[in-house]
Design a protein around this motif. Structure first.
Motif, PDB file in Angstrom:
ATOM      1  N   ARG A  81      22.749 -85.915 -87.509  1.00  0.00           N
ATOM      2  CA  ARG A  81      22.737 -87.352 -87.754  1.00  0.00           C
ATOM      3  C   ARG A  81      21.335 -87.900 -88.032  1.00  0.00           C
ATOM      4  NH1 ARG A  81      24.810 -88.872 -83.086  1.00  0.00           N
ATOM      5  NH2 ARG A  81      22.955 -89.946 -82.315  1.00  0.00           N
ATOM      6  N   GLU A  82      20.321 -87.366 -87.313  1.00  0.00           N
ATOM      7  CA  GLU A  82      18.957 -87.914 -87.438  1.00  0.00           C
ATOM      8  C   GLU A  82      17.928 -86.801 -87.606  1.00  0.00           C
ATOM      9  OE1 GLU A  82      17.800 -90.800 -84.424  1.00  0.00           O
ATOM     10  OE2 GLU A  82      19.928 -91.133 -83.978  1.00  0.00           O
ATOM     11  N   LYS A  83      16.887 -87.101 -88.393  1.00  0.00           N
ATOM     12  CA  LYS A  83      15.799 -86.132 -88.569  1.00  0.00           C
ATOM     13  C   LYS A  83      14.961 -86.086 -87.290  1.00  0.00           C
ATOM     14  CE  LYS A  83      15.476 -86.571 -93.579  1.00  0.00           C
ATOM     15  NZ  LYS A  83      16.307 -85.400 -93.819  1.00  0.00           N
ATOM     16  N   PRO A  84      14.608 -84.894 -86.825  1.00  0.00           N
ATOM     17  CA  PRO A  84      13.857 -84.801 -85.564  1.00  0.00           C
ATOM     18  C   PRO A  84      12.385 -85.175 -85.727  1.00  0.00           C
ATOM     19  CG  PRO A  84      14.172 -82.622 -86.495  1.00  0.00           C
ATOM     20  CD  PRO A  84      14.904 -83.573 -87.393  1.00  0.00           C
ATOM     21  N   TRP A 128      15.082 -81.286 -82.211  1.00  0.00           N
ATOM     22  CA  TRP A 128      15.661 -82.122 -81.153  1.00  0.00           C
ATOM     23  C   TRP A 128      15.781 -81.383 -79.826  1.00  0.00           C
ATOM     24  CZ3 TRP A 128      15.491 -87.052 -81.218  1.00  0.00           C
ATOM     25  CH2 TRP A 128      15.644 -87.778 -82.391  1.00  0.00           C
ATOM     26  N   ASP A 164      25.134 -86.411 -77.150  1.00  0.00           N
ATOM     27  CA  ASP A 164      24.289 -85.969 -78.292  1.00  0.00           C
ATOM     28  C   ASP A 164      23.724 -84.576 -78.077  1.00  0.00           C
ATOM     29  OD1 ASP A 164      24.482 -87.895 -80.189  1.00  0.00           O
ATOM     30  OD2 ASP A 164      22.770 -89.082 -79.497  1.00  0.00           O
ATOM     31  N   LYS A 183      21.936 -85.358 -93.802  1.00  0.00           N
ATOM     32  CA  LYS A 183      21.384 -86.614 -93.290  1.00  0.00           C
ATOM     33  C   LYS A 183      20.360 -86.368 -92.180  1.00  0.00           C
ATOM     34  CE  LYS A 183      22.980 -91.113 -91.640  1.00  0.00           C
ATOM     35  NZ  LYS A 183      24.122 -91.865 -91.089  1.00  0.00           N
ATOM     36  N   GLY A 184      20.652 -85.398 -91.315  1.00  0.00           N
ATOM     37  CA  GLY A 184      19.779 -85.137 -90.173  1.00  0.00           C
ATOM     38  C   GLY A 184      18.779 -84.025 -90.446  1.00  0.00           C
ATOM     39  N   CYS A 185      18.660 -83.112 -89.506  1.00  0.00           N
ATOM     40  CA  CYS A 185      17.743 -81.975 -89.624  1.00  0.00           C
ATOM     41  C   CYS A 185      18.200 -81.064 -90.761  1.00  0.00           C
ATOM     42  CB  CYS A 185      17.705 -81.205 -88.302  1.00  0.00           C
ATOM     43  SG  CYS A 185      16.745 -79.676 -88.390  1.00  0.00           S
ATOM     44  N   ILE A 215      23.246 -84.761 -82.579  1.00  0.00           N
ATOM     45  CA  ILE A 215      22.159 -85.595 -83.086  1.00  0.00           C
ATOM     46  C   ILE A 215      21.424 -84.928 -84.256  1.00  0.00           C
ATOM     47  CG2 ILE A 215      20.352 -84.780 -81.485  1.00  0.00           C
ATOM     48  CD1 ILE A 215      19.453 -87.769 -81.311  1.00  0.00           C
ATOM     49  N   CYS A 216      21.432 -83.584 -84.280  1.00  0.00           N
ATOM     50  CA  CYS A 216      20.750 -82.835 -85.346  1.00  0.00           C
ATOM     51  C   CYS A 216      21.369 -83.130 -86.714  1.00  0.00           C
ATOM     52  CB  CYS A 216      20.811 -81.331 -85.092  1.00  0.00           C
ATOM     53  SG  CYS A 216      20.094 -80.823 -83.524  1.00  0.00           S
TER      54      CYS A 216
END
Length: 335
Positions: free
Chosen positions: A305-308, A322, A333, A288-290, A302-303
């Protein structure tokens, strides 16, 4: 030619392969520009999307591959909107490609001369056979093949690997394209021939004023020939900058991993190579993330969970990580 306008502009390009198992996002939203007379290297491990984006530019993407988003502009023209006839004119006259294995790209039942002259007459119907032959001989001499007139009558199997690659370079440049895409052109050759081919490409680039996109997984090759480097991982650009910045001031953990995993001549021989841990991601089921998060030793919550986003880490130097935003992340995070 306007100096401030790029030769090639790729914007948010997305390419997917629709397989029975599901959609494979081979290229997932990449953007870059290429200037006139510039050499840009695209590096990354197998499966990172390097060749797929090159085939998209030149219109050689095979089914079940499809461009699903973004744009490709060449001198302000929308390449993706070209008709088949326009694409045939574009391919060869404006942009050419050198492929990885010259033996499979040259037709074994036609002479080298026949294939070179055909490449020219296909794109310029006004040229006579004599002129085409003369131009073909000139190109073979230009790429360093001796006895060019005699070699015109020989078949690909009579050429060595290095000579076949030189013939492929001659064929790619015979129509004087503005952009040359080289897809790992030295991979199948031994080290001494590799060096000769790189030297040849450097001298031809200066002579012909051609821009080059050089696709490779060999960072040594990049250092030798490129002005700028784009590092790709799992279909996305993770870092981009001038060649010296990428080699001496890498910012993304993946780029650092690539550099620490190659042998160095200035070490005393006792240093162990540091591999990148883990395995490449499954593009059918990407994280899902990076994309690099599952393999990264500095991975934070956060890596996953979300793309940087991209961060500017120097002049014309960007990195998607990130870690560059660590100080501004919410508590918890940054762990």
């Amino acid at each position: 030619m306007e100096e401030n306008k790029p030769l090639l502009k790729v914007q948010d390009l997305k390419v997917s392969f629709f397989t029975p198992a599901g959609e494979v996002k081979a290229v997932d939203g990449i953007s870059y520009t290429l200037g006139y007379n510039e050499v840009m290297g695209i590096v990354g491990e197998s499966g990172s999307g390097k060749s797929v984006e090159a085939y998209s530019i030149i219109g050689l993407l095979q089914d079940p591959g499809k461009v699903t988003g973004g744009s490709i502009e060449f001198e302000g023209e929308d390449v993706l909107a070209f008709t088949p006839a326009q694409m045939r004119q574009f391919r060869g006259n404006k942009v050419s490609m050198i492929f990885q294995n010259p033996m499979t790209c040259l037709n074994p039942v036609y002479t080298i001369g026949n294939q070179l002259t055909e490449a020219l007459t296909c794109h310029d119907s006004s040229i006579s056979k004599e002129e085409a032959k003369k131009r073909a001989i000139e190109m073979l001499e230009l790429v360093g093949i001796n006895n060019a007139e005699k070699r015109m009558n020989q078949y690909p199997h009579e050429f060595s690997g290095g000579m076949r690659q030189r013939a492929m370079i001659a064929m790619a440049l015979i129509c004087s394209p503005k952009l040359l895409i080289a897809d790992e052109p030295t991979t199948a050759l031994d080290v001494t021939i590799q060096a000769q081919i790189l030297e040849l490409m450097k001298s031809l680039q200066k002579k012909e004023n051609t821009s080059i996109i050089f696709i490779t997984h060999n960072l040594g090759v990049v250092a030798e020939i490129c002005d700028r480097v784009t590092v790709m991982y799992a279909g996305r650009i993770v870092e981009q900058g001038k060649v010296n910045d990428i080699f001496y001031r890498p910012q993304h953990p993946y780029t650092k991993g690539l550099l620490t995993s190659i042998p160095r001549l200035d070490e005393d021989g006792l240093e162990r190579l540091i591999p990148i841990e883990g395995t490449p991601i499954d593009l059918l089921d990407p994280p899902k993330g990076c994309s690099f998060g599952p393999r990264c030793s500095q991975c934070m919550k956060i890596c996953l969970r979300e793309k940087p986003p991209f961060a500017e880490v120097g002049e014309e130097h960007i990195s998607a990580c990130w870690l560059h935003f660590r100080d501004g992340l919410p508590k918890g995070d940054e762990v």
